[in-house]
Design an enzyme around this catalytic site. Structure first.
Site, PDB file in Angstrom:
ATOM      1  N   GLU A 113      32.264  79.500 -82.984  1.00 41.33           N
ATOM      2  CA  GLU A 113      33.359  78.566 -83.444  1.00 41.33           C
ATOM      3  C   GLU A 113      33.187  77.178 -83.044  1.00 41.33           C
ATOM      4  OE1 GLU A 113      36.600  80.340 -81.712  1.00 41.33           O
ATOM      5  OE2 GLU A 113      36.253  82.397 -82.407  1.00 41.33           O
ATOM      6  N   LYS A 115      34.380  74.003 -80.975  1.00 37.94           N
ATOM      7  CA  LYS A 115      35.092  73.896 -79.642  1.00 37.94           C
ATOM      8  C   LYS A 115      35.769  72.513 -79.687  1.00 37.94           C
ATOM      9  CE  LYS A 115      34.522  74.307 -74.573  1.00 37.94           C
ATOM     10  NZ  LYS A 115      35.380  73.132 -74.132  1.00 37.94           N
ATOM     11  N   ASP A 117      38.570  69.632 -79.135  1.00 38.65           N
ATOM     12  CA  ASP A 117      38.727  69.083 -77.862  1.00 38.65           C
ATOM     13  C   ASP A 117      40.059  68.456 -77.943  1.00 38.65           C
ATOM     14  OD1 ASP A 117      38.062  67.641 -75.587  1.00 38.65           O
ATOM     15  OD2 ASP A 117      37.052  65.942 -76.637  1.00 38.65           O
ATOM     16  N   TYR A 224      42.530  80.257 -81.908  1.00 43.17           N
ATOM     17  CA  TYR A 224      41.315  81.042 -81.620  1.00 43.17           C
ATOM     18  C   TYR A 224      41.450  82.292 -80.922  1.00 43.17           C
ATOM     19  CZ  TYR A 224      41.584  77.786 -77.584  1.00 43.17           C
ATOM     20  OH  TYR A 224      41.729  76.960 -76.685  1.00 43.17           O
ATOM     21  N   LYS A 311      27.689  72.728 -74.847  1.00 41.26           N
ATOM     22  CA  LYS A 311      28.217  71.264 -75.057  1.00 41.26           C
ATOM     23  C   LYS A 311      27.148  70.247 -75.549  1.00 41.26           C
ATOM     24  CE  LYS A 311      31.939  70.991 -71.952  1.00 41.26           C
ATOM     25  NZ  LYS A 311      32.950  69.968 -71.877  1.00 41.26           N
ATOM     26  N   CYS A 405      36.209  30.237 -78.953  1.00 37.98           N
ATOM     27  CA  CYS A 405      36.442  30.952 -80.126  1.00 37.98           C
ATOM     28  C   CYS A 405      35.200  30.704 -80.994  1.00 37.98           C
ATOM     29  CB  CYS A 405      37.522  30.757 -80.821  1.00 37.98           C
ATOM     30  SG  CYS A 405      37.952  31.901 -82.411  1.00 37.98           S
ATOM     31  N   CYS A 408      37.024  29.239 -84.364  1.00 34.74           N
ATOM     32  CA  CYS A 408      37.906  28.046 -84.432  1.00 34.74           C
ATOM     33  C   CYS A 408      37.684  27.289 -83.126  1.00 34.74           C
ATOM     34  CB  CYS A 408      39.190  28.314 -84.833  1.00 34.74           C
ATOM     35  SG  CYS A 408      39.885  29.212 -83.376  1.00 34.74           S
ATOM     36  N   CYS A 423      41.588  34.493 -78.365  1.00 32.68           N
ATOM     37  CA  CYS A 423      41.509  33.127 -78.987  1.00 32.68           C
ATOM     38  C   CYS A 423      43.266  32.900 -79.197  1.00 32.68           C
ATOM     39  CB  CYS A 423      40.903  33.143 -80.409  1.00 32.68           C
ATOM     40  SG  CYS A 423      41.203  31.662 -81.167  1.00 32.68           S
ATOM     41  N   CYS A 429      43.394  30.449 -86.566  1.00 34.08           N
ATOM     42  CA  CYS A 429      42.066  30.691 -86.696  1.00 34.08           C
ATOM     43  C   CYS A 429      41.742  31.591 -87.893  1.00 34.08           C
ATOM     44  CB  CYS A 429      42.103  31.351 -85.148  1.00 34.08           C
ATOM     45  SG  CYS A 429      40.340  32.334 -85.113  1.00 34.08           S
TER      46      CYS A 429
HETATM   47  S1  IVH Z   1      38.302  80.643 -76.521  1.00 32.58           S
HETATM   48  C1  IVH Z   1      38.884  82.921 -72.085  1.00 32.58           C
HETATM   49  N1  IVH Z   1      37.748  79.076 -78.507  1.00 32.58           N
HETATM   50  O1  IVH Z   1      37.866  75.237 -74.217  1.00 32.58           O
HETATM   51  C2  IVH Z   1      38.321  81.887 -72.990  1.00 32.58           C
HETATM   52  N2  IVH Z   1      38.347  78.110 -76.412  1.00 32.58           N
HETATM   53  O2  IVH Z   1      36.639  75.665 -71.493  1.00 32.58           O
HETATM   54  C3  IVH Z   1      39.248  81.565 -74.149  1.00 32.58           C
HETATM   55  N3  IVH Z   1      38.451  75.596 -76.694  1.00 32.58           N
HETATM   56  O3  IVH Z   1      40.500  76.404 -72.337  1.00 32.58           O
HETATM   57  C4  IVH Z   1      39.047  80.154 -74.832  1.00 32.58           C
HETATM   58  N4  IVH Z   1      37.694  75.621 -78.803  1.00 32.58           N
HETATM   59  O4  IVH Z   1      40.965  74.950 -74.318  1.00 32.58           O
HETATM   60  C5  IVH Z   1      38.075  79.173 -76.911  1.00 32.58           C
HETATM   61  N5  IVH Z   1      37.350  78.019 -80.172  1.00 32.58           N
HETATM   62  C6  IVH Z   1      37.326  78.040 -79.057  1.00 32.58           C
HETATM   63  C7  IVH Z   1      37.775  76.799 -78.413  1.00 32.58           C
HETATM   64  C8  IVH Z   1      37.994  76.731 -76.931  1.00 32.58           C
HETATM   65  C9  IVH Z   1      38.169  74.673 -77.537  1.00 32.58           C
HETATM   66  C10 IVH Z   1      38.908  75.098 -75.243  1.00 32.58           C
HETATM   67  C11 IVH Z   1      40.055  75.742 -74.669  1.00 32.58           C
HETATM   68  C12 IVH Z   1      39.422  76.274 -73.313  1.00 32.58           C
HETATM   69  C13 IVH Z   1      38.480  75.537 -72.884  1.00 32.58           C
HETATM   70  C14 IVH Z   1      37.476  76.444 -72.180  1.00 32.58           C
END
Ligand code: IVH
Length: 680
Positions: A113, A115, A117, A224, A311, A405, A408, A423, A429
């Site tokens: 999946e 991840k 942010d 998720y 990551k 600047c 101008c 500026c 300007c």
């Molecule tokens: S599963 C026990 N799935 O990443 C694990 N986490 O460092 C449950 N996160 O705290 C998390 N995308 O905030 C999971 N597809 C995803 C995710 C995800 C982002 C974040 C989440 C978690 C952190 C783990």
């Protein structure tokens, strides 16, 4: 409407509106217009005002917010919110895979999946109703942010289908990149510090005390992870597909992988694919799919052994710095931009990189011809992160920030505590003028169509528009045939030209802008720190531009929400002779510089009369109509009854209201009739 009918209608509206929300925010397939949606919502809110005892917990009106939370309650998680262990290489993924099959002594299937942010959130549902939303906190206990979370439109307040009686679902709350861009632009306009990134913006928003503010911010949420007792699912994938059928926003970017190579492929695909997504991700997550296998693997105190995060390291590459340009933005901030020897980074050729501000140049001790390391982040233009000093040529010249600047030649200034040099020649300007013109014509301001994408630049370069007022002197003949090639933001060469149809559209659109109401004109003229909301406040406090122009610093700061910075900016704006002339000219061209109907002439003409306001109007907004009625002694009520005196009927008035008014014989007033009623 009698009790029973109202109750039925409320339930029906609730269901319809929730369904439309789901189609719009989760499926991305709306079936009605925003206007029709608003009309249904308004009908429901009116009924809820009359019958508050029947407000359903899943009512979409609950999403509008309004509740203030002074302090968020701390709540213990039923299941601790663990984090994931991180990895950065294929070797580490292979290690994870080997460890997993060794423990299980069996083949294993993974779900890969994205991840996301953002911020982790746990949502508790009971009998299909959202009961509680809790942040991660320290993993054992978090904050109850239910009121704020309910404003997120993609999170269902009530589920459909065959869901378990009780469960928790976890996911990530995030700021979509487009909303993030909008909020930061608005904050800059209003003199507030910009958020550093979408994640910080989401965190800040979720902890706001006023849920109505949260509702305006357009947060979103991917789910998720499903948890509960005796759930009828064998695997993670199956559980998420079921959750999707109950109405949750579940990503379609999941993949089932049978071995490490398929995992590498997924990682590889999203390495560059992530830059095309409308939200930020910082890696991918690999999870063992089978629940029984997950249980066998178990968890450490910190993280589950059945999952790992991969990551992405920021993509970086070295190249040579050729020179530094200084760009002046709409607000006058001067940004240094590095010109580089072209190099391939994250799939695109990079020739320029942002240096952000003078402090960064200084802390890097940057010299011309240096070999620099550039990094691709979420932004379009990459940034310089370090210098390879070992390759520096002897005698190379240090990069020195410009003092005047580049557009101008005005001496630059810097406010103590701020990183950017400005500026100060705001109103003369060239890039600042062009920026102001672009803001003036934008959709939320004067909404002049056909002048986007380099066209303002073209008019400016031909000397056709130097100030906002010049737009109103443009003629069809002066536009027709103009053309120019220019380099757009993404570095591509584009051509703009004025053909017959565009030219006529522009002229028509400029003419139409003369009816744009006063608060929007005030926003459009581009007084620094006067964003949409502040413009409305100013227009409320000073019902005409004449009064605003005469206002003093003290009078301005006395207005609710107007601080010293804004007050000073307003005073400085009108003290400038050129601005003064521009505004006077705009007035002569017929722009709205006061509320269309003179509200200072408030009377007793409507005393004893009650009004229902419906539809949209050309001379005032619905709120302004309501204020007008009240300022003339009338009363505004939510829904039509036998006691209603008039219905003020705008365009696109809801058909059910019209029918009801006709049934009860309540007179409908057009906008013009209403104005003559209060003016005569
Ligand atoms: S599963 C026990 N799935 O990443 C694990 N986490 O460092 C449950 N996160 O705290 C998390 N995308 O905030 C999971 N597809 C995803 C995710 C995800 C982002 C974040 C989440 C978690 C952190 C783990």
């Amino acid at each position: 409407m009698n009790f029973e009918k109202a109750q039925l209608r409320m339930a029906e509206l609730c269901q319809q509106l929730n369904d439309h929300n789901y189609r719009y925010y989760v499926l991305n397939q709306p079936v009605i217009s925003d206007y029709d949606f608003d009309m249904l919502l308004e009908e429901l809110i009116n009924l809820e005002k009359q019958f508050p005892e029947w407000i359903s917990p899943d009512s979409p009106s609950q999403r509008v917010g309004g509740q203030i939370t002074k302090q968020f309650k701390t709540v213990r998680h039923q299941y601790p919110m663990l984090s994931l262990s991180n990895s950065y290489s294929e070797a580490e993924i292979l290690e994870f895979h080997k460890r997993t099959i060794k423990t299980l002594e069996h083949a294993v299937e993974y779900v890969c999946e994205l991840k996301y942010d953002g911020l982790a959130i746990g949502l508790r549902y009971e009998k299909g109703i959202l009961k509680q939303a809790v942040t991660r906190g320290d993993g054992q206990q978090g904050d109850d942010v239910t009121t704020n979370v309910k404003t997120i439109k993609s999170i269902p307040l009530k589920l459909h289908g065959n869901f378990p009686d009780e469960f928790e679902i976890r996911g990530e709350i995030f700021f979509p990149l487009e909303s993030f861009r909008q909020i930061n632009q608005q904050r800059i306009e209003e003199g507030l510090p910009a958020f550093a990134n979408p994640r910080n913006a989401a965190a800040g928003t979720l902890k706001m005390q006023d849920s109505a503010e949260v509702a305006k911010r357009k947060l979103d949420c991917w789910l998720y992870y499903l948890l509960g007792e005796n759930l009828p699912f064998k695997s993670h994938y199956e559980s998420l597909q079921a959750a999707k059928s109950w109405g949750f926003k579940i990503s379609s970017h999941m993949a089932l992988c049978q071995n490490e190579h398929e995992i590498y492929e997924y990682i590889h695909d999203w390495r560059l694919g992530r830059y095309e997504l409308p939200f930020d991700i910082d890696g991918i997550v690999i999870k063992v799919n089978d629940f029984a296998q997950q249980e066998l693997l178990g968890s450490t105190a910190k993280s589950p052994r059945w999952a790992i995060a991969y990551k992405y390291k920021a993509e970086e590459v070295s190249t040579r710095l050729i020179s530094v340009d200084y760009q002046v933005g709409r607000t006058g901030a001067v940004t240094p931009v590095a010109n580089l020897e072209p190099v391939l980074l994250a799939g695109t050729t990079v020739k320029r990189a942002s240096l952000h501000n003078a402090d960064i140049i200084q802390s890097l001790d940057l010299h011309l011809n240096d070999i620099v390391v550039i990094e691709k982040g979420g932004e379009i233009i990459p940034k310089i992160t370090s210098v390879k000093y070992q390759f520096r040529e002897t005698g190379s010249r240090a990069v020195e920030f410009v003092e005047v600047c580049p557009e101008c030649q005005t001496l630059l200034i810097r406010t103590p505590g701020e990183a950017a040099w400005y500026c100060p020649n705001s109103y003369h300007c060239p890039p600042q003028i062009k920026g102001r013109l672009e803001h003036f014509i934008s959709r939320k301001a004067m909404n002049i169509e056909g002048l986007g994408e380099g066209r303002i630049e073209l008019l400016f370069d031909h000397g056709l528009v130097k100030s906002l007022a010049d737009l109103y002197e443009l003629r069809f003949d002066s536009l027709l045939g103009l053309e120019k090639s220019y380099e757009s933001e993404d570095g591509k060469l584009r051509k703009v030209s004025f053909r017959e149809k565009t030219s006529q559209n522009i002229i028509d659109s400029i003419e139409a802008s003369k009816t744009i109401p006063y608060p929007r004109v005030l926003f459009a003229i581009g007084i620094r720190y006067v964003g949409e909301t502040i413009a409305k406040k100013l227009a409320e406090a000073f019902p005409s531009l004449e009064l605003l122009m005469k206002s003093t610093f003290d009078q301005l700061v006395a207005v609710d929400e107007i601080g010293e910075k804004i007050a000073e900016s307003v005073v400085t704006f009108f003290a400038d002779a050129e601005n003064f002339t521009t505004v006077e000219r705009l007035k002569e061209f017929g722009l709205q510089f006061s509320h269309s109907v003179n509200r200072s002439l408030a009377s007793e003409k409507l005393t004893g009369k009650s009004f229902v306001v419906s539809g949209v109007f050309t001379q005032f907004s619905r709120d302004e109509a309501k204020n007008l009625i009240e300022s003339h002694g009338g009363k505004v009520i939510g829904s039509i009854s036998a006691k209603t005196s008039y219905v003020l009927a705008g365009e696109q008035m809801g058909p059910s209201k019209r029918e009801k008014a006709n049934q009860l014989g309540i007179p409908l007033l057009t906008e013009a009739e209403f104005i003559s009623l209060i003016e005569n």
